[in-house]
Design an enzyme around this catalytic site. Structure first.
Site, PDB file in Angstrom:
ATOM      1  N   TRP A 168       0.942  -1.300  -0.054  1.00 40.03           N
ATOM      2  CA  TRP A 168       0.094  -0.044   0.140  1.00 40.03           C
ATOM      3  C   TRP A 168       0.680   1.252  -0.116  1.00 40.03           C
ATOM      4  CZ3 TRP A 168       2.050   1.998   4.282  1.00 40.03           C
ATOM      5  CH2 TRP A 168       2.520   1.170   5.362  1.00 40.03           C
ATOM      6  N   LYS A 192      -3.156  -7.662  -7.921  1.00 40.17           N
ATOM      7  CA  LYS A 192      -3.702  -7.622  -6.723  1.00 40.17           C
ATOM      8  C   LYS A 192      -3.160  -6.368  -5.593  1.00 40.17           C
ATOM      9  CE  LYS A 192      -4.191  -8.915  -2.607  1.00 40.17           C
ATOM     10  NZ  LYS A 192      -4.646  -7.804  -1.838  1.00 40.17           N
ATOM     11  N   GLU A 268      10.114  -8.691  -3.274  1.00 42.81           N
ATOM     12  CA  GLU A 268      10.637  -7.584  -2.402  1.00 42.81           C
ATOM     13  C   GLU A 268      10.396  -7.345  -1.206  1.00 42.81           C
ATOM     14  OE1 GLU A 268      11.832  -3.765  -5.653  1.00 42.81           O
ATOM     15  OE2 GLU A 268       9.891  -4.084  -4.823  1.00 42.81           O
ATOM     16  N   CYS A 269      11.083  -7.553  -0.199  1.00 42.83           N
ATOM     17  CA  CYS A 269      10.525  -7.457   1.175  1.00 42.83           C
ATOM     18  C   CYS A 269      10.918  -6.410   1.920  1.00 42.83           C
ATOM     19  CB  CYS A 269      10.908  -9.046   1.698  1.00 42.83           C
ATOM     20  SG  CYS A 269      10.050 -10.331   0.620  1.00 42.83           S
ATOM     21  N   CYS A 303      10.164   0.873   2.339  1.00 43.05           N
ATOM     22  CA  CYS A 303      10.977  -0.495   2.469  1.00 43.05           C
ATOM     23  C   CYS A 303      12.599   0.186   2.673  1.00 43.05           C
ATOM     24  CB  CYS A 303      10.572  -1.380   1.384  1.00 43.05           C
ATOM     25  SG  CYS A 303      11.156  -0.669  -0.257  1.00 43.05           S
TER      26      CYS A 303
HETATM   27  P1  NAD Z   1       1.877  -7.174   3.244  1.00 36.56           P
HETATM   28  O1  NAD Z   1       2.837  -8.082   3.040  1.00 36.56           O
HETATM   29  O2  NAD Z   1       1.119  -7.189   4.362  1.00 36.56           O
HETATM   30  O3  NAD Z   1       1.025  -7.120   1.858  1.00 36.56           O
HETATM   31  C1  NAD Z   1       1.441  -7.009   0.675  1.00 36.56           C
HETATM   32  C2  NAD Z   1       0.446  -7.640  -0.312  1.00 36.56           C
HETATM   33  O4  NAD Z   1       0.270  -9.036   0.137  1.00 36.56           O
HETATM   34  C3  NAD Z   1      -1.074  -7.192  -0.124  1.00 36.56           C
HETATM   35  O5  NAD Z   1      -1.403  -6.986  -1.356  1.00 36.56           O
HETATM   36  C4  NAD Z   1      -1.799  -7.858   0.715  1.00 36.56           C
HETATM   37  O6  NAD Z   1      -3.208  -8.081   0.569  1.00 36.56           O
HETATM   38  C5  NAD Z   1      -1.169  -9.334   0.304  1.00 36.56           C
HETATM   39  N1  NAD Z   1      -1.280 -10.345   1.205  1.00 36.56           N
HETATM   40  C6  NAD Z   1      -1.220 -10.233   2.696  1.00 36.56           C
HETATM   41  N2  NAD Z   1      -1.515 -11.567   3.379  1.00 36.56           N
HETATM   42  C7  NAD Z   1      -1.414 -12.458   2.286  1.00 36.56           C
HETATM   43  C8  NAD Z   1      -1.519 -13.727   2.265  1.00 36.56           C
HETATM   44  N3  NAD Z   1      -1.756 -14.644   3.323  1.00 36.56           N
HETATM   45  N4  NAD Z   1      -1.445 -14.505   0.951  1.00 36.56           N
HETATM   46  C9  NAD Z   1      -1.602 -13.882  -0.041  1.00 36.56           C
HETATM   47  N5  NAD Z   1      -1.431 -12.329  -0.116  1.00 36.56           N
HETATM   48  C10 NAD Z   1      -1.414 -11.831   1.068  1.00 36.56           C
HETATM   49  O7  NAD Z   1       2.548  -5.742   3.200  1.00 36.56           O
HETATM   50  P2  NAD Z   1       2.273  -4.210   3.228  1.00 36.56           P
HETATM   51  O8  NAD Z   1       1.732  -4.069   4.837  1.00 36.56           O
HETATM   52  O9  NAD Z   1       1.085  -3.911   2.243  1.00 36.56           O
HETATM   53  O10 NAD Z   1       3.437  -3.241   2.917  1.00 36.56           O
HETATM   54  C11 NAD Z   1       4.337  -3.003   4.014  1.00 36.56           C
HETATM   55  C12 NAD Z   1       5.615  -3.952   3.580  1.00 36.56           C
HETATM   56  O11 NAD Z   1       5.975  -3.914   2.135  1.00 36.56           O
HETATM   57  C13 NAD Z   1       6.670  -3.838   4.408  1.00 36.56           C
HETATM   58  O12 NAD Z   1       7.285  -4.550   5.136  1.00 36.56           O
HETATM   59  C14 NAD Z   1       7.680  -3.078   3.398  1.00 36.56           C
HETATM   60  O13 NAD Z   1       8.997  -2.939   3.765  1.00 36.56           O
HETATM   61  C15 NAD Z   1       7.220  -3.955   2.109  1.00 36.56           C
HETATM   62  N6  NAD Z   1       7.630  -3.104   1.047  1.00 36.56           N
HETATM   63  C16 NAD Z   1       8.822  -3.500   0.301  1.00 36.56           C
HETATM   64  C17 NAD Z   1       9.559  -2.716  -0.736  1.00 36.56           C
HETATM   65  C18 NAD Z   1      10.627  -3.160  -1.513  1.00 36.56           C
HETATM   66  O14 NAD Z   1      10.787  -2.747  -2.438  1.00 36.56           O
HETATM   67  N7  NAD Z   1      11.486  -4.126  -1.132  1.00 36.56           N
HETATM   68  C19 NAD Z   1       8.522  -1.888  -1.223  1.00 36.56           C
HETATM   69  C20 NAD Z   1       7.430  -1.441  -0.652  1.00 36.56           C
HETATM   70  C21 NAD Z   1       6.931  -2.158   0.591  1.00 36.56           C
END
Ligand code: NAD
Length: 456
Positions: A168, A192, A268-269, A303
């Site tokens: 998000w 998604k 990308e985490c 991130c």
């Molecule tokens: P999140 O992992 O909670 O969600 C990411 C996506 O995964 C969303 O679309 C969500 O609906 C989906 N999702 C959640 N649970 C799921 C499941 N059980 N099965 C399948 N899909 C699922 O992350 P967030 O809160 O949206 O974003 C924040 C995180 O993203 C932070 O940890 C941040 O560091 C990371 N991030 C990394 C980068 C990068 O370039 N490395 C960039 C932006 C954000």
């Protein structure tokens, strides 16, 4: 066209534009098969903003079927590369034409300051899509060495159906980073978006369709991770997943792949990124500018946020003073006001989580030197930019990704200690180093275990 409107113009736009709410599958907006919706909120006032289609397995199955049909009949994959390029460039023109509307959609659902969206997110989205569109007819295959009796070709082919799972924090940019290259190569795509921020993705998909990207080629399934994300990760007819989000959920996508068709997964985490400032860093004003931007930009929901400032004791006080001076100029408030540099935190959960981390920092004995509280304004989820000094590396705020406007200052006495401290983390996404000694810069940059290291 001007990149920015006035506060009043944005407000009026936000009251007049239609908020997209249906999943976008096979070229049109649809309600979920179950008829269910979920609520989204405006982080600037905590009020319900929209009700979005709550997709689940049947909707994902439909999207995959339509994406697969589109891929197999070649309506996009086999279209001449120059034609694919033209359609994508037209898409970019439409995005430009609708830039203010897209900026407002993204701001009201994410809490991001409109000036950042207009100046950075939209520009980067366009740059990324245009760049990849241009590659469509410029990337060559290769001829491999072979005997006279054979021709060996290395051919670049689309993989098929690609699922793009978005976070998000940079909704449009993340969609562009993933869908841009996938579409340029001829794949069918299913996006998604994160459940907090679906609208800009939906509007981008509508504009793609208007630009001539054929139905079924770019789909958006909206909904929660468990119900709409997991079925994509587990689907036997999805060939690849590109995921950006938390480490915890990234790990799940590897499991989904292992449990289904061994689809390719790109992750990308998260990050808990160090900004290392050595005692010979020149021009502390410049360092302070970078360090402030690196941690507080996008309310720290980034991130690659440099959330650990690992700084030599000889320059710490002078640097911290400059950072404090700068950050006091960063106005926090209504995201639709272009004068504000910091907006609202994306959700109530994220807001509570950040405030919990701040309390934990206080309890564990870190020295609070700035902020540390919520800002009461219109029922929105605003938090003061917060700085903790004298943070010990074992404290929670030094170890966990807060994903909010919180800086942990860790004091070191030498280069080796700085490297040790920088590497004392489970993450490894990004890092920064400030020094005026080129040899040191190379040595430290190589010694830090991170995907990207920037110097000065
Ligand atoms: P999140 O992992 O909670 O969600 C990411 C996506 O995964 C969303 O679309 C969500 O609906 C989906 N999702 C959640 N649970 C799921 C499941 N059980 N099965 C399948 N899909 C699922 O992350 P967030 O809160 O949206 O974003 C924040 C995180 O993203 C932070 O940890 C941040 O560091 C990371 N991030 C990394 C980068 C990068 O370039 N490395 C960039 C932006 C954000």
């Amino acid at each position: 066209m001007s990149l920015l409107l006035t506060r009043e113009e944005y407000e009026s736009l936000s009251n007049s534009i239609e908020l997209p709410s249906g999943a976008f599958i096979d070229g049109r907006a649809r309600v979920a098969a179950s008829g269910e919706t979920f609520e989204t909120f405006n982080p600037a006032n905590g009020q319900v903003l929209n009700r979005i289609a709550a997709c689940a397995q049947p909707d994902v199955d439909l999207a995959v079927e339509k994406a697969r049909d589109a891929f197999d009949d070649g309506r996009w994959a086999k279209r001449h590369p120059t034609e694919r390029k033209k359609a994508m460039i037209k898409w970019c023109k439409l995005i430009r034409r609708h830039r203010h509307e897209l900026a407002v959609l993204e701001s009201v659902e994410s809490g991001k300051p409109i000036q950042e969206i207009a100046n950075v997110d939209l520009e980067e989205t366009l740059h990324c899509l245009e760049w990849h569109a241009e590659t469509a007819d410029k990337i060559y295959d290769e001829t491999a060495p072979a005997g006279d009796d054979a021709v060996a070709l290395v051919v670049r082919e689309p993989i098929g159906v690609v699922a793009c799972i978005l976070p998000w924090n940079f909704p449009m940019q993340m969609m562009a980073w993933k869908a841009g290259p996938a579409l340029a190569a001829g794949n069918s795509v299913i996006v998604k978006p994160a459940e907090q921020t679906s609208m800009s993705a939906l509007r981008l998909a509508e504009l793609a369709s208007e630009a001539g990207i054929p139905r079924g080629v770019l789909n958006v399934v909206t909904g929660y991770g468990e119900s709409a994300g997991a079925p994509l990760g587990l689907h036997a007819d999805v060939d690849m997943v590109s995921f950006t989000g938390s480490t915890e959920v990234g790990r799940k996508f590897l499991e989904y792949s292992a449990r289904s068709n061994l689809k390719k997964v790109v992750l990308e985490c998260g990050g808990k990124n160090p900004c290392v400032v050595l005692d010979d860093a020149e021009n502390l004003d410049v360092v302070a500018e970078h360090a402030t931007q690196a941690v507080f930009w996008n309310m720290g929901e980034n991130c690659s946020s440099n959330s650990r400032l690992i700084v030599h004791r000889d320059v710490k006080d002078a640097l911290l003073e400059r950072i404090l001076h700068r950050v006091r100029d960063w106005r926090t408030g209504d995201p639709l006001d272009p004068a504000n540099r910091l907006g609202a935190i994306v959700s109530r959960e994220q807001y509570d989580s950040i405030l919990n981390y701040i309390e934990q920092g206080k309890r564990e004995g870190a020295e609070l030197v700035l902020g540390g509280k919520a800002i009461e304004a219109d029922g929105g989820w605003f938090i003061e930019p917060t700085i903790f000094d004298n943070v010990r590396p074992d404290m929670t705020i030094a170890r966990e990704e807060i994903f909010g406007p919180v800086l942990a200052v860790i004091v070191i006495s030498g280069v080796d200690e700085a490297v040790k401290m920088a590497n004392d983390t489970n993450y490894g996404l990004a890092a920064s180093v400030f020094t005026s000694n080129v040899k040191r810069a190379h040595r430290v940059a190589r010694a830090i275990r991170a995907g990207t290291v920037t110097v000065n």
